[in-house]
Write an enzyme that holds these catalytic residues in place. Structure first.
Site, mmCIF file in Angstrom:
data_model
loop_
_atom_site.group_PDB
_atom_site.id
_atom_site.type_symbol
_atom_site.label_atom_id
_atom_site.label_comp_id
_atom_site.label_asym_id
_atom_site.label_seq_id
_atom_site.Cartn_x
_atom_site.Cartn_y
_atom_site.Cartn_z
ATOM 1 N N HIS B 318 20.724 37.353 35.855
ATOM 2 C CA HIS B 318 19.393 36.742 35.978
ATOM 3 C C HIS B 318 19.439 35.777 37.153
ATOM 4 O O HIS B 318 20.363 34.966 37.247
ATOM 5 C CB HIS B 318 19.025 36.013 34.691
ATOM 6 N N ARG B 338 8.782 31.298 38.045
ATOM 7 C CA ARG B 338 8.388 31.901 39.329
ATOM 8 C C ARG B 338 7.057 32.631 39.207
ATOM 9 O O ARG B 338 6.233 32.603 40.104
ATOM 10 C CB ARG B 338 9.478 32.875 39.800
#
Lengths: 229, 553
Positions: B318, B338
């Site tokens: 990740h 994000r």
């Protein structure tokens, strides 16, 4: 840039150990040689497996937290919490009504809450547990769902409730009632499911499944991206 | 609170923010992507992997840590187990209870099977609860199954098994509805439309979320439903070997009580493997987002029973694990940060990658920025990371967005006096997901009769790189399919006499390959974090952990 590690004194079930500063309660237990079986789950503050109580050598006041998230401090007295039994009603969600009477019918003990606020003070997620208990008593399912949403069901509120109540299970019932009965319906979801059942996308998907890689790559590179916001 | 020496770089992030708010970093091209991955993605580090020397995937490459366990010795001596002493006799045994196992249990029961659910820790102790961002389903009018299919297969480097992707995208909207009918509270707008967000590699807003507790909410509900339907379950009871019959079919499993070491035998006409992933193997020394039990047990058991594996040479790192503070090193900073608008920024306050590329690309770009270009920020414990500029979120979407959409992240960082609405987070890639796994068909059936698999333990759906929100979709799509198919299979299969000959054959193969004495005992069951000289479960003597290892929280 690595700094010299300082050792601090902690006490696990009364026994003295020295551990490096900066460990969590969980990693401190492991540092001292405890191999966790119970009391350890996601190790990231989401699963509620490692609910713990602690106090300090010269301060008997009990504190509550998740062992995987709390940093150890000098003179901390630690323990592992054993399994704590909690009542859970069995129900068929399809047969319920989304109101306060329903919650009381499944959990009549709810009425025994005398508002001492111990649950709120105990919650490692800092939720307003007593307030959602009172919302539940008033039958405000939506508010219970809202206020209890970040509950990791660690069980500390139930462990400390002087009346033996289980706030996290009442809240779970209310959230399920809200999701099933009270949340506004999503027409676009229903429409899409109907389209899929009618086979609307079958031909396009078949075409993609048979497509060679170079054509797939071309289609992928050319796809239009919806702005994120 | 960040150490004083980081303030200079943090200040640069603040200064460049206004300029960056107007800046769109260009999407990576196909030509740029391949060399970036090959140079910086951990999957491409030669010495990190080796060929398997035994079993159905002999000759295939997989991470060293995984290879050791796949080639491991059984915990069971077949000559000492009396297979006639059955403790549980059921139609379908489900091994593991995250989202996939719970879904399989519910569907198997609905399809008439007598079900037993056995899990290593508690019901719901699984990676599912740590999944924060959301679940993908193409249900908005400007979206379609085709676009979801294309996003998924492109994200997977065009290696995904097409039929599995088809199942994934086709079942997705009905999975969302199924979960809502069970009482999952999706984030919605007042008019009932789903509040959906974008995600790395997704070309439409398609993520259905429950604040940033999506997986927790899904799991709380499913666990409650398993209890309401009174499905039998055993906690702290992992499987340590599968039982087969003389016809080569699955016939049950041997479980161990983790607290007493007592063995129990389950006779089952079908088994659904739903044991999740392998993050706790710390591939290549990476920290992980995974839960305590993620030790690849199901892969080991299925492999030993002859099941083929697929894409076991690809792990997902990740992009944004916490790099600071050390207490939460490697823990997940959800991609939703994000998705909501935060950019990735280096020590000088400059962007270096479009933040919503697929995860393999973003992780590689962060590693390049830190290791290749030396533009990362070093922490007091010697970690390195880049900034994830979370304060942008409230600027773009309005004050209070961070608090409303990311309560788990706010809570986690506020413990260390970092206010993510006002200050950026320091991040670095962390081991997150096993892209590959047991090979399945669209019913979750493996290459071994009677053995089904669902969720992270299976492979093929995501090819060589999974997209955000496709994992908490996979577990329900294939959990449901596997549960249903296992019940139907159990209804018609005729079991022969039970045997552990496959374990005997396995041990012989290890000996012929000359590796039996060199390999550990597996499945691993729990990670070796305790600093103790002797392990009573395995009889292996271990070196004491160093402080550096203890911080693998």
């Amino acid at each position: 840039m690595a700094e010299q590690v300082q050792m601090i004194d902690i006490y696990i079930m009364g026994k003295h150990y020295q551990v490096p500063e900066g460990l969590t309660i969980l990693t401190a237990l492991e540092y001292c040689g405890y191999r966790m079986i119970r009391g350890c789950g996601c190790r990231a503050g989401f699963c509620g497996a490692c609910a713990t109580v602690y106090n300090f050598k010269n301060d008997p006041q009990l504190r509550y937290d998740l062992a995987c998230q709390k940093t150890v401090e000098q003179d901390m007295y630690l323990t592992q919490i054993p399994f704590f039994p909690a009542a859970k009603a069995l129900y068929n969600l399809e047969e319920l009504k989304p109101d306060g009477e329903q919650v009381l019918a499944l959990y009549p003990d709810l009425e025994k809450c005398f508002g001492c606020n111990t649950c709120t003070k105990t919650c490692p997620q800092d939720l307003e547990v007593m307030w959602f208990m009172s919302d539940a008593l008033r039958g405000d399912i939506r508010e219970v769902a809202n206020k209890s949403f970040d509950c990791v069901m660690c069980g500390l509120c139930a462990a400390r409730c002087p009346q033996g109540l289980v706030p996290y299970n009442y809240a779970l019932l209310c959230r399920r009632l809200y999701g099933h009965y009270l949340a506004p319906a999503s027409k676009h979801l229903e429409d899409r499911i109907a389209e899929i059942e009618a086979g609307k996308f079958d031909a396009e998907i078949e075409e993609l499944k048979r497509m060679d890689e170079s054509e797939l790559r071309r289609r992928y590179a050319q796809r239009e991206i919806e702005p994120a916001y | 609170m960040y150490p004083a020496y980081m303030e200079e770089s943090k200040h640069k992030v603040e200064v460049t923010r206004e300029k960056r708010l107007k800046e769109t970093f260009p999407r990576i091209t196909d030509e740029e992507k391949t060399p970036l991955l090959q140079q910086y993605h951990p999957d491409f580090i030669e010495e990190g992997m080796r060929e398997l020397l035994a079993g159905p995937n002999k000759g295939d490459r997989t991470p060293n840590e995984m290879a050791e366990l796949l080639e491991g010795n059984s915990r069971v001596d077949p000559d000492k187990v009396d297979l006639d002493k059955i403790d549980y006799d059921v139609d379908v045994l489900i091994i593991g209870c995250g989202g996939a196992g719970a879904s399989a249990a519910l569907l198997a029961q609905e399809n008439g099977a007598n079900v037993l659910l056995a899990t290593k820790l508690r019901l719901g102790d699984a990676n599912t609860v740590g999944a924060q961002a959301g679940t993908q389903a193409a249900d908005r009018p400007n979206d379609s199954l085709t676009i979801h299919y294309l996003d998924t297969i492109g994200g997977g480097r065009f290696t995904n098994v097409p039929e599995l992707v088809e199942s994934l995208v086709k079942d997705a909207p009905s999975v969302i509805k199924w979960l809502e009918e069970l009482g999952v509270c999706w984030d919605k707008n007042p008019d009932g439309t789903m509040h959906e967000l974008s995600g790395g590699g997704a070309s439409r807003l398609r993520l259905h979320s429950c604040r940033d507790y999506t997986g927790l909410e899904e799991m709380r509900v499913l666990r409650d439903e398993v209890k309401n339907r009174q499905i039998d379950y055993l906690e702290f009871s992992p499987a340590i070997e599968l039982i087969m019959d003389n016809k080569g079919q699955i016939a049950g499993a041997i479980l161990v009580n983790l607290e007493t070491n007592e063995l129990s035998l389950v006779r089952a006409k079908a088994v659904v493997m739903a044991t999740g992933g392998m993050g706790r193997l710390h591939i290549q020394g990476f920290p992980t987002t995974n839960h305590y039990g993620a030790t690849a047990d199901g892969l080991v058991l299925a492999y030993r029973a002859g099941a083929e594996l697929i894409f076991i040479d690809t792990m997902q790192y990740h992009p944004t694990g916490a790099a600071y503070p050390v207490q939460i090193l490697g823990q997940l900073v959800t991609e939703k940060v994000r998705t909501l608008g935060a950019q990735l920024v280096n020590i000088d306050g400059d962007q270096f990658i479009m933040p919503l590329e697929p995860r393999d690309v973003v992780a590689s770009a962060i590693i390049r920025e830190c290791q290749g270009r030396h533009k990362g920020i070093e922490t007091p414990t010697g970690e390195v990371g880049v900034w994830l500029d979370s304060p942008m979120i409230d600027i773009i979407r309005g004050e209070g967005t961070v608090a409303r959409e990311l309560p788990a992240m706010v809570r986690q960082f506020s413990r260390f006096n970092i206010d993510i609405a006002k200050e950026p987070m320091l991040v670095y890639p962390t081991l997150h997901y096993q892209n590959g796994g047991i090979k399945i068909d669209t019913d979750g059936a493996t290459t071994v009769p009677g053995l089904f698999a669902a969720g992270e333990v299976e492979g093929g759906v995501h090819g060589k790189n999974r997209l955000i929100g496709n994992s908490t979709l996979d577990i329900f799509v294939f959990g449901r399919r596997a549960g249903r198919a296992a019940a139907q299979y159990a209804n018609k299969v005729k079991l022969g006499s039970p045997t552990l000959d496959h374990v005997r054959r396995w041990q012989r193969e290890l000996e012929q390959a000359g590796i039996a004495k060199l390999r550990p005992i597996s499945p691993k069951l729990l990670p070796d974090y305790a600093r103790q000289p002797y392990d009573y479960l395995t009889g292996y003597t271990r070196e004491k952990l160093t402080i550096g290892q203890v911080k693998l929280a």
